[in-house]
Design a protein around this motif. Structure first.
Motif, mmCIF file in Angstrom:
data_model
loop_
_atom_site.group_PDB
_atom_site.id
_atom_site.type_symbol
_atom_site.label_atom_id
_atom_site.label_comp_id
_atom_site.label_asym_id
_atom_site.label_seq_id
_atom_site.Cartn_x
_atom_site.Cartn_y
_atom_site.Cartn_z
ATOM 1 N N SER A 155 0.829 -1.260 -0.082
ATOM 2 C CA SER A 155 0.006 0.103 0.024
ATOM 3 C C SER A 155 0.834 1.239 -0.049
ATOM 4 O O SER A 155 2.008 1.048 0.334
ATOM 5 C CB SER A 155 -0.935 0.163 1.256
ATOM 6 N N TYR A 156 0.100 2.140 -0.468
ATOM 7 C CA TYR A 156 1.020 3.703 -0.909
ATOM 8 C C TYR A 156 1.764 4.118 0.790
ATOM 9 O O TYR A 156 2.741 4.403 0.810
ATOM 10 C CB TYR A 156 0.084 4.740 -1.089
ATOM 11 N N ASP A 157 0.848 4.030 1.988
ATOM 12 C CA ASP A 157 1.326 4.466 3.186
ATOM 13 C C ASP A 157 2.487 3.731 3.794
ATOM 14 O O ASP A 157 3.426 4.082 4.513
ATOM 15 C CB ASP A 157 0.171 4.673 4.131
ATOM 16 N N ASP A 211 4.979 2.353 1.369
ATOM 17 C CA ASP A 211 6.069 2.672 0.794
ATOM 18 C C ASP A 211 6.235 4.372 0.411
ATOM 19 O O ASP A 211 6.536 4.646 -0.633
ATOM 20 C CB ASP A 211 6.208 2.042 -0.296
ATOM 21 N N ALA A 212 5.477 5.126 1.156
ATOM 22 C CA ALA A 212 5.434 6.648 1.193
ATOM 23 C C ALA A 212 6.616 7.129 0.767
ATOM 24 O O ALA A 212 6.651 8.287 -0.268
ATOM 25 C CB ALA A 212 4.585 7.304 2.125
ATOM 26 N N GLY A 222 9.560 5.992 -0.192
ATOM 27 C CA GLY A 222 10.113 5.309 -1.497
ATOM 28 C C GLY A 222 9.405 6.133 -2.675
ATOM 29 O O GLY A 222 10.123 6.470 -3.662
ATOM 30 N N TYR A 223 8.306 6.202 -2.571
ATOM 31 C CA TYR A 223 7.458 6.680 -3.861
ATOM 32 C C TYR A 223 7.994 8.123 -3.849
ATOM 33 O O TYR A 223 8.188 8.852 -4.803
ATOM 34 C CB TYR A 223 6.137 6.544 -3.390
ATOM 35 N N ALA A 224 7.901 8.997 -2.725
ATOM 36 C CA ALA A 224 8.430 10.372 -2.725
ATOM 37 C C ALA A 224 9.649 10.611 -3.416
ATOM 38 O O ALA A 224 9.932 11.484 -4.137
ATOM 39 C CB ALA A 224 8.305 10.893 -1.400
ATOM 40 N N GLU A 225 10.534 9.804 -3.160
ATOM 41 C CA GLU A 225 12.130 9.786 -3.674
ATOM 42 C C GLU A 225 11.998 9.721 -5.226
ATOM 43 O O GLU A 225 12.561 10.124 -5.849
ATOM 44 C CB GLU A 225 12.913 8.707 -3.224
ATOM 45 N N LYS A 226 11.069 8.751 -5.682
ATOM 46 C CA LYS A 226 11.050 8.514 -7.255
ATOM 47 C C LYS A 226 10.551 9.430 -7.923
ATOM 48 O O LYS A 226 10.763 9.948 -9.031
ATOM 49 C CB LYS A 226 9.914 7.326 -7.523
ATOM 50 N N VAL A 227 9.396 10.391 -7.225
ATOM 51 C CA VAL A 227 8.821 11.508 -7.922
ATOM 52 C C VAL A 227 9.021 12.736 -7.543
ATOM 53 O O VAL A 227 8.274 13.677 -8.169
ATOM 54 C CB VAL A 227 7.000 11.197 -7.756
#
Length: 52
Positions: A2-4, A6-7, A9-14
């Motif tokens: 779920s997003y929460d 890996d938030a 890691g997601y923020a680093e990618k975008v």
């Protein structure tokens, strides 16, 4: 996953995604303005009431 979970890691990618893509940035801005104009997006029925 779920997003929460890996938030970070997601923020680093975008992090630079919108900076590097002006058309995507304009599209996201347009959607945000439509949501705000429809009452902040608090309810799907508010969008439906406006014909969206």
């Amino acid at each position: 996953m779920s997003y929460d979970v890996d938030a970070a890691g997601y923020a680093e990618k975008v992090v630079d995604l919108l900076e590097d893509n002006p058309y995507l940035r304009a599209s996201v801005t347009l959607v945000a303005e439509l949501v705000r104009g429809a009452g902040g997006g608090s309810s799907p029925t508010s969008l439906a009431a406006q014909g969206m």
